[in-house]
Design a protein around this motif. Structure first.
Motif, PDB file in Angstrom:
ATOM      1  N   MET A   1      29.029  37.671  53.808  1.00 38.94           N
ATOM      2  CA  MET A   1      28.153  37.751  52.642  1.00 38.94           C
ATOM      3  C   MET A   1      29.022  37.833  51.387  1.00 38.94           C
ATOM      4  N   LYS A   2      28.827  36.958  50.445  1.00 43.58           N
ATOM      5  CA  LYS A   2      29.673  36.875  49.265  1.00 43.58           C
ATOM      6  C   LYS A   2      29.599  38.109  48.388  1.00 43.58           C
ATOM      7  N   SER A   3      28.522  38.868  48.444  1.00 48.15           N
ATOM      8  CA  SER A   3      28.395  40.042  47.591  1.00 48.15           C
ATOM      9  C   SER A   3      29.370  41.145  47.980  1.00 48.15           C
ATOM     10  N   GLU A   4      29.981  41.041  49.168  1.00 46.49           N
ATOM     11  CA  GLU A   4      30.922  42.072  49.595  1.00 46.49           C
ATOM     12  C   GLU A   4      32.290  41.918  48.946  1.00 46.49           C
ATOM     13  N   PHE A   5      32.538  40.783  48.299  1.00 44.72           N
ATOM     14  CA  PHE A   5      33.842  40.559  47.690  1.00 44.72           C
ATOM     15  C   PHE A   5      33.925  41.199  46.306  1.00 44.72           C
ATOM     16  N   ILE A   6      35.113  41.662  45.960  1.00 47.11           N
ATOM     17  CA  ILE A   6      35.349  42.233  44.628  1.00 47.11           C
ATOM     18  C   ILE A   6      35.029  41.199  43.553  1.00 47.11           C
ATOM     19  N   ILE A   7      35.431  39.961  43.799  1.00 49.97           N
ATOM     20  CA  ILE A   7      35.174  38.852  42.891  1.00 49.97           C
ATOM     21  C   ILE A   7      34.539  37.735  43.722  1.00 49.97           C
ATOM     22  N   SER A   8      33.499  37.126  43.212  1.00 50.89           N
ATOM     23  CA  SER A   8      32.866  36.025  43.922  1.00 50.89           C
ATOM     24  C   SER A   8      33.885  34.915  44.161  1.00 50.89           C
ATOM     25  N   LEU A   9      33.953  34.445  45.387  1.00 54.14           N
ATOM     26  CA  LEU A   9      34.890  33.371  45.717  1.00 54.14           C
ATOM     27  C   LEU A   9      34.572  32.088  44.948  1.00 54.14           C
ATOM     28  N   ASP A  10      33.336  31.946  44.477  1.00 53.22           N
ATOM     29  CA  ASP A  10      32.949  30.775  43.689  1.00 53.22           C
ATOM     30  C   ASP A  10      33.700  30.706  42.355  1.00 53.22           C
ATOM     31  N   LEU A  11      34.235  31.837  41.891  1.00 58.56           N
ATOM     32  CA  LEU A  11      34.967  31.881  40.624  1.00 58.56           C
ATOM     33  C   LEU A  11      36.448  31.550  40.791  1.00 58.56           C
ATOM     34  N   LEU A  12      36.909  31.391  42.035  1.00 58.04           N
ATOM     35  CA  LEU A  12      38.338  31.247  42.306  1.00 58.04           C
ATOM     36  C   LEU A  12      38.647  29.840  42.814  1.00 58.04           C
ATOM     37  N   ASP A  13      39.560  29.168  42.118  1.00 55.07           N
ATOM     38  CA  ASP A  13      39.962  27.827  42.520  1.00 55.07           C
ATOM     39  C   ASP A  13      41.489  27.786  42.589  1.00 55.07           C
ATOM     40  N   VAL A  14      42.031  27.688  43.793  1.00 61.25           N
ATOM     41  CA  VAL A  14      43.487  27.694  43.960  1.00 61.25           C
ATOM     42  C   VAL A  14      44.139  26.482  43.298  1.00 61.25           C
ATOM     43  N   ASN A  15      43.362  25.448  43.014  1.00 61.53           N
ATOM     44  CA  ASN A  15      43.889  24.260  42.353  1.00 61.53           C
ATOM     45  C   ASN A  15      43.857  24.345  40.833  1.00 61.53           C
ATOM     46  N   LYS A  16      43.273  25.430  40.308  1.00 63.70           N
ATOM     47  CA  LYS A  16      43.206  25.615  38.859  1.00 63.70           C
ATOM     48  C   LYS A  16      43.607  27.045  38.484  1.00 63.70           C
ATOM     49  N   PRO A  17      44.851  27.412  38.745  1.00 66.13           N
ATOM     50  CA  PRO A  17      45.289  28.777  38.411  1.00 66.13           C
ATOM     51  C   PRO A  17      45.325  28.983  36.893  1.00 66.13           C
ATOM     52  N   ILE A  18      45.189  30.236  36.496  1.00 67.73           N
ATOM     53  CA  ILE A  18      45.274  30.557  35.068  1.00 67.73           C
ATOM     54  C   ILE A  18      46.673  31.026  34.686  1.00 67.73           C
ATOM     55  N   ALA A  19      47.502  31.339  35.697  1.00 65.43           N
ATOM     56  CA  ALA A  19      48.900  31.726  35.451  1.00 65.43           C
ATOM     57  C   ALA A  19      49.715  31.325  36.680  1.00 65.43           C
ATOM     58  N   ASP A  20      50.879  30.720  36.427  1.00 65.20           N
ATOM     59  CA  ASP A  20      51.737  30.285  37.523  1.00 65.20           C
ATOM     60  C   ASP A  20      52.830  31.319  37.796  1.00 65.20           C
ATOM     61  N   ILE A  21      53.755  30.971  38.673  1.00 62.92           N
ATOM     62  CA  ILE A  21      54.808  31.913  39.059  1.00 62.92           C
ATOM     63  C   ILE A  21      55.664  32.326  37.858  1.00 62.92           C
ATOM     64  N   GLU A  22      55.883  31.438  36.915  1.00 63.51           N
ATOM     65  CA  GLU A  22      56.694  31.797  35.740  1.00 63.51           C
ATOM     66  C   GLU A  22      55.981  32.857  34.896  1.00 63.51           C
ATOM     67  N   ALA A  23      54.689  32.757  34.757  1.00 64.61           N
ATOM     68  CA  ALA A  23      53.929  33.773  34.017  1.00 64.61           C
ATOM     69  C   ALA A  23      53.954  35.107  34.768  1.00 64.61           C
ATOM     70  N   ILE A  24      53.878  35.047  36.089  1.00 62.76           N
ATOM     71  CA  ILE A  24      53.947  36.274  36.896  1.00 62.76           C
ATOM     72  C   ILE A  24      55.305  36.936  36.726  1.00 62.76           C
ATOM     73  N   ARG A  25      56.366  36.137  36.726  1.00 62.15           N
ATOM     74  CA  ARG A  25      57.730  36.665  36.588  1.00 62.15           C
ATOM     75  C   ARG A  25      57.962  37.372  35.256  1.00 62.15           C
ATOM     76  N   LYS A  26      57.216  37.017  34.235  1.00 61.76           N
ATOM     77  CA  LYS A  26      57.358  37.686  32.942  1.00 61.76           C
ATOM     78  C   LYS A  26      56.900  39.142  33.015  1.00 61.76           C
ATOM     79  N   LEU A  27      56.059  39.457  33.991  1.00 61.78           N
ATOM     80  CA  LEU A  27      55.507  40.810  34.092  1.00 61.78           C
ATOM     81  C   LEU A  27      55.946  41.568  35.344  1.00 61.78           C
ATOM     82  N   ASN A  28      56.284  40.853  36.400  1.00 61.45           N
ATOM     83  CA  ASN A  28      56.686  41.491  37.662  1.00 61.45           C
ATOM     84  C   ASN A  28      58.173  41.270  37.903  1.00 61.45           C
ATOM     85  N   PRO A  29      58.892  42.299  38.332  1.00 57.50           N
ATOM     86  CA  PRO A  29      60.342  42.160  38.524  1.00 57.50           C
ATOM     87  C   PRO A  29      60.768  41.535  39.858  1.00 57.50           C
ATOM     88  N   GLN A  30      59.888  41.414  40.834  1.00 53.09           N
ATOM     89  CA  GLN A  30      60.276  40.911  42.146  1.00 53.09           C
ATOM     90  C   GLN A  30      60.757  39.462  42.049  1.00 53.09           C
TER      91      GLN A  30
END
Length: 172
Positions: A1-30
Motif C-alpha cells: 500500500m503506497k500510503s505506508e511510504f514516507i514519500i509516495s513512490l509516484d514522486l520519485l524518478d531515478v531518471n530525474k534526480p534533483i542532485a547528483d553525486i557531486e552535489a552530495i559530495r559538497k555536503l557529505n564527507p564520505q
C-alpha cells in the motif's frame, strides 16, 4: 500500500534526480567505497522529508565477501546509506549546526527484504526532531521494487571535528 511510504513512490524518478553525486559530495564527507548514495530524488523542507537512490552494482566492495556466490547488501551498509541521506538533508538546510553529522544510534530497525546487485535501493527519511547542536531524529525506510526492505529510526549527532583533529594529531 503506497500510503505506508514516507514519500509516495509516484514522486520519485531515478531518471530525474534533483542532485547528483557531486552535489552530495559538497555536503557529505564520505568518499570512494564509503559513498552510499547515487543521487537525491526529492526534498521537501515543509514536510522535513528527503529521498535518494543507491544504485547497487556488482562492483560494490562487499559483493566479493558477503556472501560468495550470493551477494546480499549487508544491513549495516543499508543503515549507512540512510545515515548519509539524513546527513545530506541535515547539512543542506543547516538543521544541526554541525560541521559533520555522525551516527548517534538506531532504534526499532527491521530488515524486511534483501538488496542485491542490480537493485535500486530507494531511501527515504523524515526528520522527526531536531535539537540544534545536539541531535536529529529521523524515521527512515529503504525500498526495493515497491517493497520496504529496511525501516527504523536514526539519530544523528554533531561530530566534534576539532577534538577528532586533536586526537589524530597526538598520534602523529
Amino acid at each position: 500500500m503506497k500510503s505506508e511510504f514516507i514519500i509516495s513512490l509516484d514522486l520519485l524518478d531515478v531518471n530525474k534526480p534533483i542532485a547528483d553525486i557531486e552535489a552530495i559530495r559538497k555536503l557529505n564527507p564520505q568518499r570512494f567505497e564509503m559513498e552510499q548514495l547515487t543521487a537525491i530524488l526529492h526534498e521537501d523542507l515543509d514536510r522535513n522529508v528527503c529521498a535518494a537512490v543507491k544504485v547497487v552494482t556488482d562492483d560494490e566492495f562487499w559483493c566479493r565477501g558477503h556472501m560468495p556466490g550470493m551477494p546480499l547488501m549487508p544491513g549495516v551498509i543499508m543503515l549507512e546509506s540512510v545515515a548519509q541521506l539524513s546527513s545530506y538533508f541535515t547539512q543542506k538546510f543547516d538543521l544541526l549546526g554541525a560541521d559533520i553529522v555522525g551516527f548517534g544510534g538506531v532504534d526499532d530497525v527491521r530488515f524486511r527484504g534483501i538488496v542485491t546487485p542490480g537493485d535500486n535501493l530507494i531511501l527515504m527519511v523524515k526528520l522527526l526532531k531536531s535539537r540544534r547542536n545536539r541531535m536529529i531524529i529521523a524515521a527512515f525506510q529503504g525500498v526495493v521494487n515497491e517493497s520496504i526492505v529496511v525501516e527504523g529510526t536514526l539519530r544523528g549527532i554533531p561530530i566534534p571535528t576539532a577534538a577528532v583533529a586533536e586526537q589524530l594529531a597526538r598520534r602523529s
